[in-house]
Design a protein around this motif. Structure first.
Motif, PDB file in Angstrom:
ATOM      1  N   SER A 137      -3.034  -3.424   0.379  1.00 51.78           N
ATOM      2  CA  SER A 137      -4.443  -3.792   0.289  1.00 51.78           C
ATOM      3  C   SER A 137      -4.712  -4.366  -1.100  1.00 51.78           C
ATOM      4  O   SER A 137      -3.981  -4.085  -2.064  1.00 51.78           O
ATOM      5  N   VAL A 138      -5.761  -5.163  -1.210  1.00 47.09           N
ATOM      6  CA  VAL A 138      -6.125  -5.724  -2.511  1.00 47.09           C
ATOM      7  C   VAL A 138      -6.480  -4.599  -3.479  1.00 47.09           C
ATOM      8  O   VAL A 138      -6.122  -4.639  -4.663  1.00 47.09           O
ATOM      9  N   GLY A 139      -7.168  -3.568  -2.980  1.00 46.34           N
ATOM     10  CA  GLY A 139      -7.547  -2.458  -3.845  1.00 46.34           C
ATOM     11  C   GLY A 139      -6.345  -1.731  -4.413  1.00 46.34           C
ATOM     12  O   GLY A 139      -6.294  -1.430  -5.617  1.00 46.34           O
ATOM     13  N   SER A 140      -5.370  -1.433  -3.561  1.00 47.42           N
ATOM     14  CA  SER A 140      -4.166  -0.744  -4.025  1.00 47.42           C
ATOM     15  C   SER A 140      -3.384  -1.617  -4.999  1.00 47.42           C
ATOM     16  O   SER A 140      -2.878  -1.135  -6.025  1.00 47.42           O
ATOM     17  N   THR A 141      -3.298  -2.905  -4.698  1.00 44.99           N
ATOM     18  CA  THR A 141      -2.598  -3.826  -5.595  1.00 44.99           C
ATOM     19  C   THR A 141      -3.276  -3.868  -6.954  1.00 44.99           C
ATOM     20  O   THR A 141      -2.607  -3.847  -7.999  1.00 44.99           O
ATOM     21  N   SER A 142      -4.590  -3.918  -6.964  1.00 39.60           N
ATOM     22  CA  SER A 142      -5.336  -3.945  -8.226  1.00 39.60           C
ATOM     23  C   SER A 142      -5.072  -2.694  -9.053  1.00 39.60           C
ATOM     24  O   SER A 142      -4.935  -2.763 -10.284  1.00 39.60           O
TER      25      SER A 142
END
Length: 226
Positions: free
Chosen positions: A51-56
């Protein structure tokens, strides 16, 4: 001596920061992707299947450890490796893991089991085939990675476009596919598809990052299609 201990502890604590930042397989994977060139968080998330959140969150940890930096490209923010030494560190860790942990080769063998692929071609073997006019080289990474740095003479044929490009590939030479390195699966899938379509096909044992590490030049150019 006891009075030296604070100094030694302070130095080794900073060394340990590197290990702490790298102590997650997903962060190592993100750094491996960044060896191909700068990418946005959305691109990294898509290619790492996160997910974008986890990647961030992972990127924030790497940035806090000063292993990655950011740059602006128009309205986008892209992440990049903080310095060239990061590439050497990551490839050294990769090679050390293979030498020290039999589980690495076991995972490769399990993944390749039953697939219609051969042994990978090493750089010397590729050079000999190209010099003899017996092979062509295709880069099956996404087009932006090709543009950031590709092996000289390689055609850009992103894996998802391989079936459309097959009609334009020569059948009188071996088609050698490469992607990000020895543990990138794109070239494996390309070799499978090419063999199933009746081509002589192989995959390269290394990727552009390995060429960068040894000082061999890469080409940077707009996308070139087969």
């Amino acid at each position: 001596m006891l009075e030296d201990r604070p100094f030694k502890s302070a130095v080794y604590e900073q060394w340990a920061r590197l290990g702490q930042a790298l102590a997650h397989p997903r962060r190592v994977e993100l750094l491996d992707l960044l060896c191909q060139g700068p990418m946005t968080v959305e691109t990294l998330a898509r290619r790492a299947e996160l997910s974008v959140g986890s990647t961030s969150q992972h990127l924030a940890r790497l940035r806090a450890a000063r292993l990655v930096e950011t740059e602006r490209a128009g309205t986008h923010v892209r992440y990049r490796l903080a310095e060239p030494g990061m590439l050497n560190l990551l490839l050294s860790l990769r090679d050390l893991a293979r030498r020290r942990y039999a589980e690495v080769d076991a995972a490769v063998a399990a993944f390749l089991d039953g697939r219609p692929v051969g042994e990978p071609v090493d750089p010397a073997g590729l050079e000999a085939r190209l010099a003899a006019g017996d092979a062509i080289l295709i880069d099956v990474r996404p087009a932006d990675e090709y543009a950031a740095g590709h092996l000289p003479g390689a055609w850009s044929v992103p894996l998802e476009q391989l079936h459309q490009a097959i009609a334009r590939l020569p059948r009188d030479r071996t088609v050698v596919a490469y992607c990000r390195g020895p543990y990138c699966v794109l070239a494996v899938h390309a070799e499978e598809a090419l063999r199933q379509a009746g081509f002589r096909a192989a995959r390269l044992s290394v990727g552009p990052a390995d060429f960068r590490r040894t000082g061999q030049p890469l080409e940077t150019a707009p996308r070139e299609e087969a």
